[in-house]
Write an enzyme that holds these catalytic residues in place. Structure first.
Site, PDB file in Angstrom:
ATOM      1  CD  GLU A 140       3.134 -32.749 -30.358  1.00 39.45           C
ATOM      2  OE1 GLU A 140       1.929 -32.862 -30.079  1.00 39.45           O
ATOM      3  OE2 GLU A 140       3.745 -31.665 -30.387  1.00 39.45           O
ATOM      4  CD  GLU A 183      -2.492 -32.813 -25.072  1.00 33.77           C
ATOM      5  OE1 GLU A 183      -1.851 -32.865 -24.000  1.00 33.77           O
ATOM      6  OE2 GLU A 183      -2.419 -31.844 -25.858  1.00 33.77           O
ATOM      7  CE  LYS A 218      -5.158 -33.382 -31.291  1.00 35.73           C
ATOM      8  NZ  LYS A 218      -4.408 -33.107 -30.037  1.00 35.73           N
ATOM      9  CG  ASP A 262      -4.779 -27.802 -26.939  1.00 36.30           C
ATOM     10  OD1 ASP A 262      -3.942 -28.161 -27.802  1.00 36.30           O
ATOM     11  OD2 ASP A 262      -4.811 -28.295 -25.787  1.00 36.30           O
ATOM     12  CB  SER A 263      -1.529 -25.443 -31.362  1.00 41.26           C
ATOM     13  OG  SER A 263      -2.444 -25.764 -32.387  1.00 41.26           O
ATOM     14  CG  ASP A 267      -6.639 -30.520 -29.479  1.00 44.31           C
ATOM     15  OD1 ASP A 267      -6.690 -31.761 -29.452  1.00 44.31           O
ATOM     16  OD2 ASP A 267      -5.600 -29.879 -29.701  1.00 44.31           O
TER      17      ASP A 267
HETATM   18  O1  KIV Z   1      -2.938 -28.553 -30.700  1.00 41.00           O
HETATM   19  C1  KIV Z   1      -2.463 -28.987 -31.758  1.00 41.00           C
HETATM   20  O2  KIV Z   1      -2.285 -28.253 -32.753  1.00 41.00           O
HETATM   21  C2  KIV Z   1      -2.107 -30.396 -31.828  1.00 41.00           C
HETATM   22  C3  KIV Z   1      -1.284 -30.860 -32.996  1.00 41.00           C
HETATM   23  C4  KIV Z   1       0.090 -30.341 -32.908  1.00 41.00           C
HETATM   24  C5  KIV Z   1      -1.303 -32.336 -33.132  1.00 41.00           C
HETATM   25  O3  KIV Z   1      -2.458 -31.137 -30.961  1.00 41.00           O
END
Ligand code: KIV
Length: 272
Positions: A196, A129, A127, A58-59, A97
């Site tokens: 992280e 968090e 994924k 989600d970056s 994510d």
């Molecule tokens: O959103 C993302 O790119 C991430 C990575 C930095 C692990 O969660």
């Protein structure tokens, strides 16, 4: 092995990466590479370079969509980009994510979100968090056949709570909690865990103790795998986090190429 058009089997085709491949790699002390990707072309390039896992993080919101955090990223946006990455990959494992607000309410909400993600994108895993507090949700998903990657330490979706993207696990209490988080997500059935921005010796200890692969970012060299954000690795980001080194300077190279072309056009020298 796959059959080519003449019906012959190609001996050297790489087998698709699975959760089992990643677990075997940990058991044989072999490192794997994870890289974020947000579209089909980056998926194809990363895979050609030998990357094992493509993470549609989600970056996305911050590196592609101009947002100032990951919090506004929507499920529809994640699905749109993950489907593109899946179209570009051949054998890499693709992880999507789950965005903020799409899974924290209840295990049932997380299940419904994951079903949409898996059905509408064709990706391999989701994924989310959170450590100990998310263990029940991870168990609920895992028991229903969903591959879940957990993410502990610096969890950017909680930036409003913590107030910064700084290091986590800075004191003994936080370190003890991170160890409990890693143990809890592992026991709940996560297939891997992202660590992280935590102290390197803590990441080493967690990596030794957990039976699932640890995926480090800002967590030292002793994790089972490493992950970086595409734009950071390639030097496209305006500024990298201190723990994410750039291996080239594509931002400058792209800028130079576009400037040369622009100059040629304006001078009447661009002839094609
Ligand atoms: O959103 C993302 O790119 C991430 C990575 C930095 C692990 O969660």
């Amino acid at each position: 092995m796959q059959a080519d058009r003449s019906g012959k089997e190609a001996m050297n085709e790489k087998k698709p990466i699975t959760a089992a491949t990643l677990l075997r790699a940990k058991q044989h002390d072999e490192r794997t590479t994870w890289l974020t990707a947000y579209d089909a072309v980056s998926a194809t390039i990363a895979e050609a370079a030998g990357v094992d896992v493509l993470l549609v993080g989600d970056s996305l919101g911050m590196v592609c969509l101009g947002l100032d955090s990951t919090i506004p990223v929507t499920l529809d946006q994640m699905i749109h980009h993950t489907a593109a990455v899946v179209r570009g990959r051949k054998t890499a494992w693709v992880v999507c994510d789950l965005p903020f607000g799409s899974y924290q309410k209840s295990p049932e909400q997380a299940f419904e979100t994951s079903v949409r993600v898996l059905q509408e994108t064709g990706c391999d895993a989701v994924k989310l968090e959170g450590g100990e507090p998310m263990a029940a949700t991870i168990r609920f998903l895992a028991e229903r056949g969903i591959a879940v990657v957990a993410h502990i330490g610096l969890t950017p979706q909680s930036v409003k709570k913590f107030g910064s993207y700084g290091k986590r696990g800075k004191n003994a209490d936080e370190q003890a909690q991170l160890k409990r988080d890693a143990a809890a997500v592992c026991a709940a059935g996560a297939v891997a865990v992202v660590l992280e921005n935590i102290p390197h010796d803590l990441a080493r200890e967690i990596t030794k103790k957990t039976t699932i692969p640890t995926v480090g970012i800002g967590a030292g060299a002793d994790c089972d795998a490493q992950v970086l954000v595409w734009h950071d690795l390639l030097g496209i980001s305006a500024q990298n986090p201190p723990f994410a080194p750039a291996y080239t300077n594509l931002r400058q190279q792209m800028c130079d190429a576009i400037a040369r072309w622009s100059k040629d056009v304006k001078n009447g020298d661009f002839a094609s």
